[in-house]
Design a protein around this motif. Structure first.
Motif, short mmCIF file in Angstrom:
data_model
loop_
_atom_site.label_atom_id
_atom_site.label_comp_id
_atom_site.label_asym_id
_atom_site.label_seq_id
_atom_site.Cartn_x
_atom_site.Cartn_y
_atom_site.Cartn_z
N ASN A 174 1.33 -1.21 0.37
CA ASN A 174 0.13 0.26 -0.13
C ASN A 174 0.69 1.09 0.47
N ASP A 175 1.90 1.11 0.99
CA ASP A 175 3.11 1.80 0.88
C ASP A 175 3.74 3.11 -0.54
N LEU A 176 3.67 1.68 -1.40
CA LEU A 176 4.69 1.63 -2.09
C LEU A 176 3.82 2.09 -3.56
N LEU A 177 2.68 1.42 -3.24
CA LEU A 177 1.59 2.32 -4.81
C LEU A 177 1.52 3.63 -4.60
N GLN A 178 1.02 4.37 -2.90
CA GLN A 178 0.74 5.48 -2.72
C GLN A 178 2.25 6.54 -3.69
N ASN A 179 3.50 5.40 -3.01
CA ASN A 179 5.30 6.60 -3.25
C ASN A 179 5.12 6.37 -5.20
N THR A 180 4.15 5.01 -5.92
CA THR A 180 4.36 4.95 -7.30
C THR A 180 3.27 6.31 -8.09
N PHE A 181 1.64 6.67 -7.16
CA PHE A 181 1.32 7.52 -7.70
C PHE A 181 1.67 9.22 -7.31
N MET A 182 2.41 8.93 -5.65
CA MET A 182 2.87 10.66 -6.24
C MET A 182 3.94 10.88 -6.83
N LYS A 183 5.00 9.72 -7.15
CA LYS A 183 5.95 9.77 -8.25
C LYS A 183 5.77 10.07 -9.74
N ALA A 184 4.27 9.58 -9.95
CA ALA A 184 3.09 9.96 -11.52
C ALA A 184 2.80 11.69 -10.85
N TRP A 185 2.38 11.68 -10.69
CA TRP A 185 1.76 13.19 -9.95
C TRP A 185 2.79 13.97 -10.13
N GLN A 186 4.04 13.79 -9.67
CA GLN A 186 5.33 14.86 -9.77
C GLN A 186 5.67 14.88 -10.84
N ASN A 187 5.75 13.52 -11.64
CA ASN A 187 6.80 13.40 -12.69
C ASN A 187 5.74 13.67 -13.99
N ILE A 188 4.55 13.96 -14.01
CA ILE A 188 3.48 13.92 -15.20
C ILE A 188 4.31 14.97 -16.03
N GLU A 189 4.74 15.85 -16.09
CA GLU A 189 4.92 16.48 -16.90
C GLU A 189 6.64 15.94 -17.97
N ASN A 190 7.44 15.24 -17.11
CA ASN A 190 8.75 14.39 -17.62
C ASN A 190 8.28 12.77 -19.04
N PHE A 191 6.58 12.80 -18.72
CA PHE A 191 6.17 11.63 -19.16
C PHE A 191 6.34 11.91 -20.61
N ARG A 192 7.11 10.65 -21.55
CA ARG A 192 7.46 11.42 -22.80
C ARG A 192 6.61 10.92 -23.49
N GLY A 193 5.41 10.02 -23.33
CA GLY A 193 4.58 9.58 -24.55
C GLY A 193 4.88 8.50 -25.53
N GLU A 194 6.46 8.10 -24.99
CA GLU A 194 6.95 7.07 -26.30
C GLU A 194 6.71 5.80 -25.85
N ALA A 195 6.41 5.06 -24.42
CA ALA A 195 5.47 3.87 -23.66
C ALA A 195 4.40 4.16 -23.53
N LYS A 196 3.75 3.25 -23.54
CA LYS A 196 2.02 3.41 -22.90
C LYS A 196 2.20 3.85 -21.51
N LEU A 197 1.10 4.62 -21.17
CA LEU A 197 0.84 5.85 -19.77
C LEU A 197 1.25 4.01 -18.74
N SER A 198 0.32 2.71 -18.91
CA SER A 198 1.31 1.96 -18.41
C SER A 198 1.89 1.18 -18.20
N THR A 199 3.21 1.14 -18.97
CA THR A 199 4.11 0.67 -19.18
C THR A 199 5.43 1.71 -17.81
N TRP A 200 4.90 3.32 -18.23
CA TRP A 200 5.48 4.27 -17.32
C TRP A 200 4.88 3.52 -15.98
N LEU A 201 3.92 3.48 -15.19
CA LEU A 201 3.67 3.42 -14.19
C LEU A 201 3.90 1.88 -13.83
N TYR A 202 4.18 0.92 -14.23
CA TYR A 202 4.26 -0.08 -13.75
C TYR A 202 6.06 -0.10 -13.58
#
Length: 186
Positions: free
Chosen positions: A52-80
């Protein structure tokens, strides 16, 4: 809005980057990916609370870094990829904190599995969890992604930065070791 079909990556990323829609979009992201990411992390770390803690960390990092997501891979790939890195980093920290060597990690994970009250399952499912926990870290990750998540090797390759051939070899070795575990523990 999240419904039966998967969210469209481009639309979701655009909404996540738009200050007017980012909070609602992030809720959609969480609804879409919480369960599969939790299961993915949980199979790596075994502990419900840690997952649960690591899932929260995952979503926090995604939230903080969405601007860095380049879209070269799927969003699900980036989250995994974020979730996998979080789990692997956590396991490394736990090994260091507890003074556990890589060789002793399987014993530690087996103890976590045996003491876990948050999972229902029959003896065969428990035995499979123990067999998977006995695998080296990389093989465990590859096995979980392929067997439980039914992930294609190409997507795993993007997430882990490993060739498809090496992933197939890791999975094959993992399956052989699990078969041996079942033979030895009958």
């Amino acid at each position: 809005m999240a419904d039966e079909k998967q969210l469209d990556d481009k639309d979701l990323v655009a909404r996540l980057r738009d200050p007017a829609s980012c909070r609602m979009a992030f809720g959609d992201l969480i609804r879409e990916y919480s369960e599969p990411l939790y299961r993915h992390i949980r199979r790596m770390v075994q502990s419900h609370d840690d997952a649960n803690d690591l899932l929260q960390n995952t979503f926090m990092k995604a939230w903080q870094n969405i601007e860095n997501f380049r879209g070269e891979a799927k969003l699900s790939t980036w989250l995994y990829k974020i979730a996998s890195n979080e789990a692997l980093t956590h396991l490394e920290k736990e090994r260091k904190r507890a003074g556990i060597s890589l060789d002793d990690e399987e014993i530690h994970l087996a103890e976590l599995i045996a003491s876990d009250n948050n999972v229902d399952g029959d003896a065969l499912a428990l035995k499979l969890r123990q067999a998977v926990a006995s695998l080296p870290e990389k093989q465990r990750l590859v096995f979980n992604m392929r067997y439980y998540d039914d992930m294609k090797y190409e997507k795993m390759s993007e997430i882990l930065g490993t060739s498809v051939g090496a992933l197939k070899a890791s999975y094959h070795l993992a399956v052989k070791k699990i078969e041996t575990f079942f033979e030895d523990h009958d």
